[in-house]
Design a protein around this motif. Structure first.
Motif, PDB file in Angstrom:
ATOM      1  N   UNK A 282       3.443   3.727  22.138  1.00 38.92           N
ATOM      2  CA  UNK A 282       1.586   4.009  22.166  1.00 38.92           C
ATOM      3  C   UNK A 282       0.981   3.971  22.717  1.00 38.92           C
ATOM      4  N   UNK A 283       1.735   2.072  23.550  1.00 38.11           N
ATOM      5  CA  UNK A 283       1.326   1.425  24.158  1.00 38.11           C
ATOM      6  C   UNK A 283       1.418   1.637  25.962  1.00 38.11           C
TER       7      UNK A 283
ATOM      8  N   UNK B 148       5.317  -5.506  20.434  1.00 41.08           N
ATOM      9  CA  UNK B 148       6.311  -5.964  19.443  1.00 41.08           C
ATOM     10  C   UNK B 148       6.314  -6.511  18.446  1.00 41.08           C
ATOM     11  N   UNK B 149       5.232  -6.470  17.882  1.00 43.12           N
ATOM     12  CA  UNK B 149       5.598  -5.977  16.327  1.00 43.12           C
ATOM     13  C   UNK B 149       6.072  -5.325  15.364  1.00 43.12           C
ATOM     14  N   UNK B 150       6.008  -3.692  16.274  1.00 46.14           N
ATOM     15  CA  UNK B 150       7.008  -2.586  15.361  1.00 46.14           C
ATOM     16  C   UNK B 150       7.564  -2.344  16.228  1.00 46.14           C
TER      17      UNK B 150
ATOM     18  N   UNK C  21      -3.417   7.521  29.919  1.00 42.35           N
ATOM     19  CA  UNK C  21      -4.324   8.411  29.511  1.00 42.35           C
ATOM     20  C   UNK C  21      -4.988   7.425  30.750  1.00 42.35           C
TER      21      UNK C  21
ATOM     22  N   UNK D 154       1.846  -6.910  21.721  1.00 43.00           N
ATOM     23  CA  UNK D 154       1.614  -8.030  20.585  1.00 43.00           C
ATOM     24  C   UNK D 154       1.939  -6.992  19.482  1.00 43.00           C
ATOM     25  N   UNK D 155       1.061  -6.279  19.628  1.00 41.68           N
ATOM     26  CA  UNK D 155       1.728  -4.586  18.998  1.00 41.68           C
ATOM     27  C   UNK D 155       3.085  -4.092  19.657  1.00 41.68           C
TER      28      UNK D 155
ATOM     29  N   UNK E 153      -3.120  -8.064  24.197  1.00 38.44           N
ATOM     30  CA  UNK E 153      -2.730  -6.994  22.347  1.00 38.44           C
ATOM     31  C   UNK E 153      -1.884  -6.260  22.813  1.00 38.44           C
ATOM     32  N   UNK E 154      -1.380  -5.252  23.973  1.00 40.79           N
ATOM     33  CA  UNK E 154      -0.347  -4.061  23.130  1.00 40.79           C
ATOM     34  C   UNK E 154       0.752  -4.491  22.927  1.00 40.79           C
TER      35      UNK E 154
ATOM     36  N   UNK F  37       1.813   5.148  26.215  1.00 43.51           N
ATOM     37  CA  UNK F  37       0.636   6.410  26.562  1.00 43.51           C
ATOM     38  C   UNK F  37      -0.246   6.308  26.996  1.00 43.51           C
ATOM     39  N   UNK F  38      -1.286   4.902  26.460  1.00 43.00           N
ATOM     40  CA  UNK F  38      -2.656   4.359  26.529  1.00 43.00           C
ATOM     41  C   UNK F  38      -2.474   4.684  28.147  1.00 43.00           C
TER      42      UNK F  38
END
Lengths: 217, 217
Positions: free
Chosen positions: B189-190, B182-184, B196, B179-180, B176-177, B192-193
């Motif tokens: 964001x990925x 790649x999409x934007x 965390x 996909x997102x 999922x990460x 950073x997670x």
DNA sequence: GTCTATACTTGGATAGAC
DNA sequence: GTCTATCCAAGTATAGAC
């Protein structure tokens, strides 16, 4: 005025054949994305599913890609309505996750998330499509963020977890779980995780069902 | 023996032109999945990227789908090696996640996970393909499960989290990460997670770097 | 055994019928 | 304005050259 004898204007009154055709094509496109995948969602495949001439896709939507975007927008709108209602009705974190799990089960069964996944993955085939898909997915991140904010508002976790990142993770997990569920035709694993999340939400949030946390606005 | 004058056997010795062609096609297929997506990874597109006649795909692999599966297998093998080494070298949960984050960054930059995602999403276009893709993804779940088992082994979380489900979630989140991201076109964001997650792993695991938890086998 | 030129099929798109 | 018959491009696959 201007309503003399000519019944030629395409307003929402009248038989609205164009609207019916458009709807039929959008529904067929959703079906095609679900069962044929983005790669298999051709004008012919969609036309066949709709029982309509493929050429209508180009007349009504301009291109196959634009019809698929319309299909994505439709699915997104339908589900957003459903999820919004659920979030509004839930009063505790545990309850929220439980309700969300129920709707997610619907998503898996009805193939709604499949449509999102296929469009996101298919967007790789064209940069232009990618941007448009991203625009249609964006509301979901915002929605997830609002839902998470509501959850952690009166919890000590508020300071620990940046809601933006958490929302990103939730959306990603959603998409990933759908992919895996679809891949091996087994939603059980995904649903088990939702149960687990519900338990955790109850523990970390507050298990007390009498918490008067409503109407904070 | 039997090594008279005929240089006709296709053993690994000799110039091995067939092997070179196969490799070129597999590499081009990986590129195509990455940049054209599953939908755009046609025999022509792959042939062009490889600078070879598209017909070679059918001679060497039988079909485009089979070449794409070979590409997926290749990527999977390459990355599995990389991740395995990393997991073996890490001694604490926090360290493990940090190292994994570094490799995940590579994955995002080099588009390796994109290949997985495109193949999983593309598998919807044919049930047969779906099964074969599933078989190639399965090792990753097993791998994730082993890694998680190693993490929670000497932690009180062991009893709380069913490792099978946790592994499922990790793989899903990974996909999922990607996909997102790649999409934007934004991996921040990925990543950073992952940071965390590294912090959390340190907190829940053990922050003590002197823990002599090596060589348990 | 390896590869290329080419046949055949499906897909996107439109000119023109209604 | 709505729709269908039809065109051209792109996709898969193979017969036959080397």
């Amino acid at each position: 005025m201007a309503k003399s004898g000519r019944p030629s204007r395409p307003g929402p009154a009248k038989a609205d054949t164009a609207g019916a055709t458009r709807r039929a094509l959008v529904d067929a496109a959703i079906e095609s994305l679900r069962f044929d995948g983005f790669a298999g969602a051709s004008a012919r495949a969609i036309g066949t599913r709709a029982g309509l001439n493929p050429g209508l896709i180009f007349y009504h939507f301009g291109s196959v890609a634009d019809l698929l975007l319309a299909a994505l927008a439709e699915v997104s709108a339908r589900r957003m309505e459903r999820y919004s209602a659920a979030v509004d009705s839930a009063t505790t974190p545990g309850e929220l996750v439980t309700v969300a799990a129920g709707i997610f089960r619907e998503d898996l069964d009805e193939g709604y998330v499949t449509v999102l996944v296929e469009m996101i993955a298919g967007a790789s085939s064209s940069p232009a499509l990618g941007e448009q898909v991203a625009a249609l997915i964006a509301p979901w991140r915002a929605f997830a963020q609002r839902a998470i904010e509501a959850i952690v508002a009166d919890s000590p976790l508020a300071a620990l977890v940046p809601v933006g990142d958490a929302a990103h993770a939730v959306v990603a997990l959603y998409l990933g779980l759908e992919m895996l569920s679809h891949l091996d035709g087994d939603r059980a694993a995904a649903l088990r995780l939702f149960d687990r999340a519900g338990q955790l939400a109850s523990v970390f949030g507050m298990t007390v069902p009498s918490a008067p946390a409503k109407e904070t606005t």
